[in-house]
Scaffold this motif. Sequence first.
Motif: not given
Length: 261
Positions: A35, A37-38, A40, A49, A52
């Motif tokens: 992802c 932003a994270c 995942q 994901c 997010c």
Amino acid sequence: MRLETIGISGAVKRLASWTKPVGRVVLDILLPPRCAACPQEIAEDAGLCPACWATMPFIEHPVCHRFGTPFTHEIGVAALSPRAIAEPPEFDRCRSACLYQGPAKDLVHALKFSRRRELADPMGRWMARAGRELLGEAALLVPVPLHRVRLIKRQFNQSADLARAIARHGGGEYQPEVLRRVKNTRPQVGLTAKQRQKNIRGAFVVPPEQRGLIAGRRVVLVDDVFTTGSTVEACARVLLRQGAVCVDVLTFAVASDWLET
Ligand SMILES: [Zn+2]
């Protein structure tokens, strides 16, 4: 001989078209896409994901006609926020894809500080959507420049990457040399309005060889985050003085303390 050459090149092309997806599959096994932003793992690179995606603070209409900040309820066409009436900015309109919080803040940091430059493409796509009313063939897309000392340190200008992606997805003419930052200013955050103005004064110029390009043109300034607005205001002032007919601003995110009620 010629036929043989064509045959070999055709075989190489065919091989390349087979190995590309195979290579991609191998790469995905070794380095599964994550992802944006994270941490995942996700199916597609440069995406988000589901968690997010659900919390991405995208800005939806209605928005203030000048600042592009969201209103909590519909108050009419071309409505202005109290701030836009009290302190009209130098630029015409600003639009931002999302609020500077949650996964949007993570994306800005990942692009700028973790050098995840591939993120500029999806971020630019969302910006092109948020700024569709500002874009068009006649608009020059001008990124807010970094001072050369900071550019050497960071090795790339995230705003230039975003402007290039916006041109790809939403149109407009990418012109990264129109503005030059001649003063290495300290960050504007934490300064009073007066200190911000003093800090940014004289920071930007349009080099003489670029002046003919902006005369009579519409400019869309591109930056990653709209925080205090003093940086884009300083850029807009210089561009208008040098003959641009109109300056709009397009940023990925806007600081949420500008939220209208
Ligand atoms: Zn995520």
